[in-house]
Scaffold this motif. Structure first.
Motif, PDB file in Angstrom:
ATOM      1  N   GLY B 200     -68.919  -1.617 -25.104  1.00  0.00           N
ATOM      2  CA  GLY B 200     -67.772  -1.135 -25.547  1.00  0.00           C
ATOM      3  C   GLY B 200     -67.395  -0.052 -24.437  1.00  0.00           C
ATOM      4  O   GLY B 200     -66.293   0.386 -24.540  1.00  0.00           O
ATOM      5  N   ARG B 201     -68.173   0.199 -23.590  1.00  0.00           N
ATOM      6  CA  ARG B 201     -67.573   1.207 -22.657  1.00  0.00           C
ATOM      7  C   ARG B 201     -67.170   0.781 -21.229  1.00  0.00           C
ATOM      8  O   ARG B 201     -67.255   1.546 -20.229  1.00  0.00           O
ATOM      9  N   GLU B 202     -66.747  -0.484 -20.999  1.00  0.00           N
ATOM     10  CA  GLU B 202     -66.514  -0.891 -19.823  1.00  0.00           C
ATOM     11  C   GLU B 202     -65.234  -0.271 -19.440  1.00  0.00           C
ATOM     12  O   GLU B 202     -64.971  -0.218 -18.064  1.00  0.00           O
ATOM     13  N   GLY B 203     -64.297   0.300 -20.219  1.00  0.00           N
ATOM     14  CA  GLY B 203     -63.204   1.185 -19.476  1.00  0.00           C
ATOM     15  C   GLY B 203     -63.648   2.484 -18.846  1.00  0.00           C
ATOM     16  O   GLY B 203     -63.401   2.546 -17.486  1.00  0.00           O
ATOM     17  N   GLU B 204     -64.823   3.243 -19.335  1.00  0.00           N
ATOM     18  CA  GLU B 204     -65.232   4.302 -18.444  1.00  0.00           C
ATOM     19  C   GLU B 204     -66.131   3.814 -17.364  1.00  0.00           C
ATOM     20  O   GLU B 204     -65.939   4.229 -16.236  1.00  0.00           O
ATOM     21  N   LEU B 205     -66.656   2.741 -17.629  1.00  0.00           N
ATOM     22  CA  LEU B 205     -67.321   2.125 -16.371  1.00  0.00           C
ATOM     23  C   LEU B 205     -66.572   1.820 -15.360  1.00  0.00           C
ATOM     24  O   LEU B 205     -66.974   2.086 -14.214  1.00  0.00           O
ATOM     25  N   CYS B 206     -65.362   1.148 -15.774  1.00  0.00           N
ATOM     26  CA  CYS B 206     -64.302   0.749 -14.425  1.00  0.00           C
ATOM     27  C   CYS B 206     -63.886   1.967 -13.986  1.00  0.00           C
ATOM     28  O   CYS B 206     -63.421   1.923 -12.600  1.00  0.00           O
ATOM     29  N   VAL B 207     -63.220   2.859 -14.498  1.00  0.00           N
ATOM     30  CA  VAL B 207     -62.730   3.978 -14.173  1.00  0.00           C
ATOM     31  C   VAL B 207     -63.738   4.519 -12.986  1.00  0.00           C
ATOM     32  O   VAL B 207     -63.214   4.966 -11.857  1.00  0.00           O
ATOM     33  N   ALA B 208     -64.723   4.465 -13.134  1.00  0.00           N
ATOM     34  CA  ALA B 208     -65.869   5.059 -12.192  1.00  0.00           C
ATOM     35  C   ALA B 208     -66.052   4.132 -11.128  1.00  0.00           C
ATOM     36  O   ALA B 208     -65.843   4.637  -9.903  1.00  0.00           O
ATOM     37  N   ILE B 209     -66.213   2.910 -11.286  1.00  0.00           N
ATOM     38  CA  ILE B 209     -66.518   1.821 -10.098  1.00  0.00           C
ATOM     39  C   ILE B 209     -65.174   1.758  -9.376  1.00  0.00           C
ATOM     40  O   ILE B 209     -65.421   0.992  -8.290  1.00  0.00           O
ATOM     41  N   ASP B 210     -64.076   1.896 -10.029  1.00  0.00           N
ATOM     42  CA  ASP B 210     -62.911   1.714  -9.369  1.00  0.00           C
ATOM     43  C   ASP B 210     -62.867   2.746  -8.167  1.00  0.00           C
ATOM     44  O   ASP B 210     -62.250   2.393  -6.911  1.00  0.00           O
ATOM     45  N   LYS B 211     -63.693   3.616  -8.057  1.00  0.00           N
ATOM     46  CA  LYS B 211     -63.568   4.557  -6.937  1.00  0.00           C
ATOM     47  C   LYS B 211     -64.669   4.057  -5.998  1.00  0.00           C
ATOM     48  O   LYS B 211     -65.014   4.944  -5.044  1.00  0.00           O
ATOM     49  N   LEU B 212     -65.669   3.279  -6.160  1.00  0.00           N
ATOM     50  CA  LEU B 212     -66.652   2.997  -5.206  1.00  0.00           C
ATOM     51  C   LEU B 212     -66.052   2.879  -3.700  1.00  0.00           C
ATOM     52  O   LEU B 212     -66.998   3.469  -2.833  1.00  0.00           O
ATOM     53  N   ASP B 213     -64.955   2.316  -3.479  1.00  0.00           N
ATOM     54  CA  ASP B 213     -64.501   2.140  -2.108  1.00  0.00           C
ATOM     55  C   ASP B 213     -64.296   3.440  -1.597  1.00  0.00           C
ATOM     56  O   ASP B 213     -64.510   3.864  -0.118  1.00  0.00           O
ATOM     57  N   LYS B 214     -63.818   4.342  -2.321  1.00  0.00           N
ATOM     58  CA  LYS B 214     -63.563   5.729  -1.836  1.00  0.00           C
ATOM     59  C   LYS B 214     -64.670   6.730  -1.724  1.00  0.00           C
ATOM     60  O   LYS B 214     -64.603   7.542  -0.688  1.00  0.00           O
ATOM     61  N   ILE B 215     -65.287   6.719  -2.854  1.00  0.00           N
ATOM     62  CA  ILE B 215     -66.345   7.734  -2.878  1.00  0.00           C
ATOM     63  C   ILE B 215     -67.857   7.221  -2.501  1.00  0.00           C
ATOM     64  O   ILE B 215     -68.623   8.031  -2.407  1.00  0.00           O
ATOM     65  N   GLY B 216     -68.215   6.124  -2.690  1.00  0.00           N
ATOM     66  CA  GLY B 216     -69.526   5.558  -2.426  1.00  0.00           C
ATOM     67  C   GLY B 216     -70.220   5.590  -3.672  1.00  0.00           C
ATOM     68  O   GLY B 216     -70.108   5.987  -4.529  1.00  0.00           O
ATOM     69  N   TRP B 217     -71.489   4.678  -3.704  1.00  0.00           N
ATOM     70  CA  TRP B 217     -72.259   4.458  -4.807  1.00  0.00           C
ATOM     71  C   TRP B 217     -72.845   5.651  -5.318  1.00  0.00           C
ATOM     72  O   TRP B 217     -73.201   5.893  -6.786  1.00  0.00           O
ATOM     73  N   GLU B 218     -73.314   6.690  -4.457  1.00  0.00           N
ATOM     74  CA  GLU B 218     -74.053   7.673  -4.687  1.00  0.00           C
ATOM     75  C   GLU B 218     -73.242   8.810  -5.917  1.00  0.00           C
ATOM     76  O   GLU B 218     -73.653   8.963  -6.877  1.00  0.00           O
ATOM     77  N   LYS B 219     -71.911   8.756  -5.532  1.00  0.00           N
ATOM     78  CA  LYS B 219     -71.004   9.745  -6.179  1.00  0.00           C
ATOM     79  C   LYS B 219     -70.636   9.063  -7.521  1.00  0.00           C
ATOM     80  O   LYS B 219     -70.444   9.502  -8.587  1.00  0.00           O
ATOM     81  N   VAL B 220     -70.544   7.834  -7.588  1.00  0.00           N
ATOM     82  CA  VAL B 220     -70.227   6.902  -8.628  1.00  0.00           C
ATOM     83  C   VAL B 220     -71.353   6.950  -9.645  1.00  0.00           C
ATOM     84  O   VAL B 220     -71.177   7.274 -10.938  1.00  0.00           O
ATOM     85  N   GLN B 221     -72.403   6.995  -9.160  1.00  0.00           N
ATOM     86  CA  GLN B 221     -73.458   6.991 -10.312  1.00  0.00           C
ATOM     87  C   GLN B 221     -73.807   8.562 -10.848  1.00  0.00           C
ATOM     88  O   GLN B 221     -73.852   8.752 -12.121  1.00  0.00           O
ATOM     89  N   GLU B 222     -73.177   9.543  -9.995  1.00  0.00           N
ATOM     90  CA  GLU B 222     -73.077  11.046 -10.495  1.00  0.00           C
ATOM     91  C   GLU B 222     -72.142  10.969 -11.447  1.00  0.00           C
ATOM     92  O   GLU B 222     -72.310  11.559 -12.797  1.00  0.00           O
ATOM     93  N   GLU B 223     -71.049  10.336 -11.261  1.00  0.00           N
ATOM     94  CA  GLU B 223     -69.743  10.229 -12.313  1.00  0.00           C
ATOM     95  C   GLU B 223     -70.282   9.661 -13.556  1.00  0.00           C
ATOM     96  O   GLU B 223     -70.017  10.166 -14.727  1.00  0.00           O
ATOM     97  N   LEU B 224     -70.947   8.331 -13.466  1.00  0.00           N
ATOM     98  CA  LEU B 224     -71.358   7.689 -14.890  1.00  0.00           C
ATOM     99  C   LEU B 224     -72.166   8.533 -15.511  1.00  0.00           C
ATOM    100  O   LEU B 224     -72.204   8.768 -16.521  1.00  0.00           O
ATOM    101  N   SER B 225     -73.157   9.295 -14.838  1.00  0.00           N
ATOM    102  CA  SER B 225     -74.299  10.108 -15.401  1.00  0.00           C
ATOM    103  C   SER B 225     -73.500  11.167 -16.181  1.00  0.00           C
ATOM    104  O   SER B 225     -73.792  11.652 -17.434  1.00  0.00           O
ATOM    105  N   GLN B 226     -72.450  11.648 -15.627  1.00  0.00           N
ATOM    106  CA  GLN B 226     -71.600  12.893 -16.170  1.00  0.00           C
ATOM    107  C   GLN B 226     -70.757  12.334 -17.313  1.00  0.00           C
ATOM    108  O   GLN B 226     -70.716  12.970 -18.433  1.00  0.00           O
TER     109      GLN B 226
END
Lengths: 458, 458
Positions: B200-226
């Motif tokens: 049920g959290r695909e919304g938040e998941l996608c907001v974060a991974i949508d940024k993969l191209d721009k900020i990279g996997w490291e930062k996306v992981q940080e955001e998901l963690s936050q």
């Protein structure tokens, strides 16, 4: 979100598929003609600064301009005292932009802003919507299209010739035959006011005689009299009003009638030159009607005046224009002479409908629907679809597996003329059955044969 | 009237002749493709009631709507106390209408208002400007065109196939080869959130991974963690992010990865079906890229998600879309499933310019200018002009009698490729000299020969 019953703003319209096909038929005909004559397309923004628009269309026009509320905190500069002063004090604080009211003022602005890059003489056409906060009524909308063509930077009368030729070509292509291109010249109107002894009063003269069609000569005489025209002047006008001859005889009559007016004779000479150019071009004077009392607003025009009326329909006037000597003066660029005209697309549409001139079938319709019975037919149909489109044939495969009857109904309602039926027999023989929905005839054939038949019927 | 230096509202543009020719090339290509696939054109008014528009685009969207000031006495209902309450109290009193913000909401309104007359499945396309009070910047304008095609009233995946086919056709016709049609499915994203233990959290998941191209996997992981995703969940996501295989291998991998999610497997099955349809149609998977992390806003889409990126250009994303299950619910009509996509014309234009894909010459240019020396040449030229246009050749006669050099310069500047020179010799022999301005070669010939040569070079 609450659920609402949606509606359209008053005076606006949706154009569904069949209306769009008809509109595009008219617009494409006009566009092709403009291009054939060397006109090039311009588009300007829907929004203009209010400083560009205001004061260009008279007081009434200013009222009819749609103004756009400033974005963000639009109340920022509005104080209570402004509220008391009313609309005219508040408007400049609330709105900086307005919607395009016509295509002429934006064109003038464009010419001035791009004067150093434009190759003159500049032949431009423009086909875009305009907006007016007018009271909606039959044939009058708040959003409607204008189709303008203008030439600026030359006073050659070949431009007048070309306007006539373009109108004739468009009408021929649309199938309109019973119409008049009414033609006059502002200089002739000036001459008229001179020779009847009311020099400089052609404005008032024209306001009155503009109503001739509607109220008749008796009433026009009353109005002229009320405006202070002497009965001698009005008396002199009488033969002009009753002129009912061919163009050549009218010109001859006016040459002697206007003999004492240099300007009037100049107008006659211009008109004669246009008729001469028409002859040299190899075109006859059919549908062209020299109309000595055609005025069309007048304040704007300095030479030729055009108006096109379709006969025997309820709203006949579908096009108009003329020559102006100072299009761009208001934006600081003097001496740009030009001539232009405009087709009223919405009116042409109504006229074509009234006369039944549109083809019965939707001109943009899909050519053929592929129908099938089962999974196998669906797969075979996809391959067929690919071949049809590869050959440039507008085609559809019914998207859901459903009864044949439903598929045929879909084709009928969308005005699709042909159906390819794909049953077991067709699939095993790698063929198709082409059904003509009008005749009901269905024939089994190779796909390549069907492609050829469909192409020929385009 | 005072003389003003005119200007354009910020974020808006004029399109002069050469820009219009290029824009029309793109728009005509798209339009032809839509029609070939059986889509029919719709146009809706520029103005909609604010009740139709407001609340459909989120709070930010509401801010970006252009509102139109009521006509007449717009202050009629505004009292001083409203002024104190501010913008949100005054707005409904000042403005009832707004400008179209996109083509989707007006389409939904049209479908609801015309539900009884529409033949479903309804395939419509729409090409019109939209307006947004956005901060202008490179590639972002306040007035720009959208080109949408949607099918509503069916959930057949042939619609998804056709979107891919239309994109491929348009790009091939435009000469664009280096691009990716990124393809995903909302159900796969739902499945992902399920199998990593964040149902049920695909919304938040996608907001974060949508940024993969721009900020990279490291930062996306940080955001998901936050956002409170557990490290175990994030860890599980890792192989998905690093997927870098062909479509088939990705699908195989995900089939086992999503094995425990019914929804996820449904998404995979849909994608596989689309690929299967593509093959049956006879089209390969080139330029199609299954992208597991493609999300595009998401809240709207329920099935397929598309995005098209042109590689190696500054602004690559030129098209996007997806399937939605409830387009018209907000207007009270439930259960209308549809799928659609949109071409960004302004971006396609910029991409084509950047890659130098437009033909060098203006595609809407006049084909030939008739030039002459004197009155005799002018008359002869008019006859020639008439013959050229009769043959469908876009042509002009220089309107003023002037030096040959000036006439040639005019042709040069307007990018007219040929000039017909009419001198005494040509006139007396009833011939023409055809000059190719590119090669400089001039040849004397019969007019009919010139017409044939000009037609062939069209």
């Amino acid at each position: 979100m609450s659920i609402q019953k949606p509606s359209l703003p008053k005076g606006t319209r949706d154009f569904g598929p069949s209306q769009m096909a008809k509109r595009n038929f008219i617009l494409d005909t006009i566009k092709d003609t403009f291009k054939l004559f060397g006109f090039q397309q311009l588009e300007t923004p829907s929004m203009e600064n209010l400083s560009t628009l205001t004061g260009k269309y008279g007081d009434e026009g200013d009222q009819l301009l749609y103004k756009i509320l400033n974005s963000g905190d639009f109340l920022k500069n509005v104080k209570e005292e402004h509220l008391q002063e009313g609309v005219s004090a508040v408007l400049p604080l609330l709105a900086e932009k307005g919607l395009r009211y016509d295509l002429t003022v934006p064109f003038a602005r464009y010419v001035v802003m791009n004067r150093n890059d434009i190759t003159f003489p500049f032949k431009r056409f423009q086909i875009q919507p305009v907006w007016r906060a007018d009271r909606p009524q039959k044939g009058r909308y708040r959003e409607f299209y204008q189709c303008d063509a203008d030439v600026v930077g030359t006073d050659s009368l070949i431009c007048e010739l070309e306007i006539i030729l373009m109108i004739k070509r468009v009408f021929a292509k649309l199938g309109l035959t019973d119409y008049s291109i009414k033609l006059n010249n502002r200089k002739i109107l000036t001459g008229l006011s001179e020779v009847i002894g009311e020099s400089g009063r052609e404005g008032e003269l024209c306001v009155a005689i503009d109503k001739l069609d509607k109220i008749g000569w008796e009433k026009v005489q009353e109005e002229l009299s009320q405006r202070g025209f002497s009965s001698a002047s009005i008396e002199k006008l009488s033969p002009i009003i009753q002129l009912n001859q061919n163009n050549l005889s009218k010109l001859e009559f006016l040459k002697s009638f206007l003999a004492s007016s240099e300007t009037g004779l100049k107008g006659i000479a211009e008109l004669e030159e246009v008729f001469g150019l028409l002859e040299t071009y190899g075109e006859n004077q059919s549908n062209i009607d020299f109309d000595v009392v055609l005025a069309r607003g007048l304040s704007y025009y300095t030479g030729a005046i055009f108006e096109v009326k379709v006969n025997n329909v309820s709203i006949g006037s579908v096009s108009g224009g003329g020559r102006y000597d100072n299009l761009t003066g208001v934006f600081g660029l003097e001496g740009v002479s030009g001539v232009g005209f405009s087709f009223g697309v919405d009116r042409l549409y109504d006229v074509m409908e009234e006369l039944g001139l549109f083809p019965e079938s939707n001109m943009d319709r899909t050519k053929v629907l592929i129908s099938y019975f089962d999974e196998k037919g669906y797969a075979y149909g996809l391959m067929v679809l690919s071949k049809l489109r590869g050959a440039g044939i507008s085609s559809e495969l019914y998207p859901d597996q459903t009864k044949m009857k439903k598929q045929i109904t879909y084709a009928d309602k969308k005005d699709i003329p042909f159906v390819l039926v794909l049953g077991d027999n067709e699939i095993s023989e790698r063929k198709v059955s082409l059904k003509d929905l009008k005749t009901g005839i269905q024939e089994l054939m190779d796909l390549s044969t069907a492609v050829e038949k469909l192409k020929q019927s385009l």
